[in-house]
Write a protein that holds these residues in place. Structure first.
Motif, short mmCIF file in Angstrom:
data_model
loop_
_atom_site.label_atom_id
_atom_site.label_comp_id
_atom_site.label_asym_id
_atom_site.label_seq_id
_atom_site.Cartn_x
_atom_site.Cartn_y
_atom_site.Cartn_z
N ARG A 15 0.85 -1.20 0.00
CA ARG A 15 0.00 0.00 0.00
C ARG A 15 0.88 1.24 0.00
O ARG A 15 1.90 1.27 0.67
CB ARG A 15 -0.86 0.05 1.27
N THR A 17 0.35 5.79 -0.14
CA THR A 17 -0.65 6.81 0.20
C THR A 17 -0.82 7.82 -0.92
O THR A 17 0.06 7.97 -1.77
CB THR A 17 -0.24 7.54 1.50
N TYR A 18 -1.94 8.51 -0.90
CA TYR A 18 -2.21 9.64 -1.80
C TYR A 18 -2.06 9.31 -3.28
O TYR A 18 -1.52 10.10 -4.05
CB TYR A 18 -1.35 10.84 -1.43
N ASN A 60 -3.43 3.23 -4.71
CA ASN A 60 -2.61 2.91 -3.53
C ASN A 60 -2.20 1.45 -3.44
O ASN A 60 -1.67 1.04 -2.41
CB ASN A 60 -3.30 3.35 -2.23
N ARG A 85 3.69 0.48 2.81
CA ARG A 85 3.32 -0.43 3.90
C ARG A 85 2.93 -1.77 3.29
O ARG A 85 2.30 -1.81 2.23
CB ARG A 85 2.11 0.10 4.67
#
Length: 182
Positions: A15, A17-18, A60, A85
């Motif tokens: 994963r 972000t954004y 993501n 992540r």
């Protein structure tokens, strides 16, 4: 595995972000690391006209084939401006690892960019129903998954447990054979 043996590469679900999945993919490509982002064509308005654009199906999300050690090293790399992540396996509480054969089938279907491909939320579709099958001809030859009906058509669904699932376009029954469970 002995201490001197190198760790085997595996497919990890990652994963970011954004919606920075494409930035991570560019970084991984520069590092010559195998990765995959499920993509599809969407119509977007650009100026005064509609344009077909290839975009990530799920923002993501990036699948990366690497060793855990190398991915941990990348996570610590401050020059990479995209924090990553692992998607965790709820049962083992360890990073989710996708078996090579399953990922190969998933890429074969999701990498086709066909409008008839249907992406599914794995929590909505119970893939326990239906028979495990292998496609023996056509563009999806070699793909293994679950044989089900979606929108009235016979399709084969390849699922990455807890992450996502993808269904092929219509598959004629003559191109499908059952896979015997071990």
């Amino acid at each position: 595995m002995g201490k001197n043996e190198p760790e085997a590469k595996q497919w990890f679900a990652i994963r970011v972000t954004y919606s920075r999945e494409m930035a991570l993919k560019e970084y991984l490509d520069r590092c010559r690391m195998e990765s995959f982002i499920p993509m599809s064509y969407k119509e977007v308005i650009k100026g005064e006209r509609k344009v077909r654009k290839l975009v990530p199906v799920i923002h993501n999300l990036v699948f990366v084939r690497s060793t855990r050690e190398k991915l941990d090293e990348i996570k610590r790399d401050i020059s990479l401006k995209v924090p990553i992540r692992y998607i965790m396996d709820r049962e083992t509480r360890r990073p989710l690892v996708v078996p090579d054969r399953q990922m190969h089938s998933f890429i074969a279907v999701a990498g086709a960019y066909d409008e008839q491909i249907v992406y599914l939320d794995p929590t909505i579709v119970s893939l326990r129903e239906g028979d495990r099958v292998r496609i023996v001809g056509g563009v999806f030859s070699g793909v293994e998954g679950i044989f089900i009906r979606i929108k009235g058509d016979r399709r084969v669904v390849v699922s990455i447990e807890g992450v996502m699932a993808v269904a092929t376009a219509f598959v004629h029954p003559s191109l499908i054979e059952p896979v015997l469970q071990k």
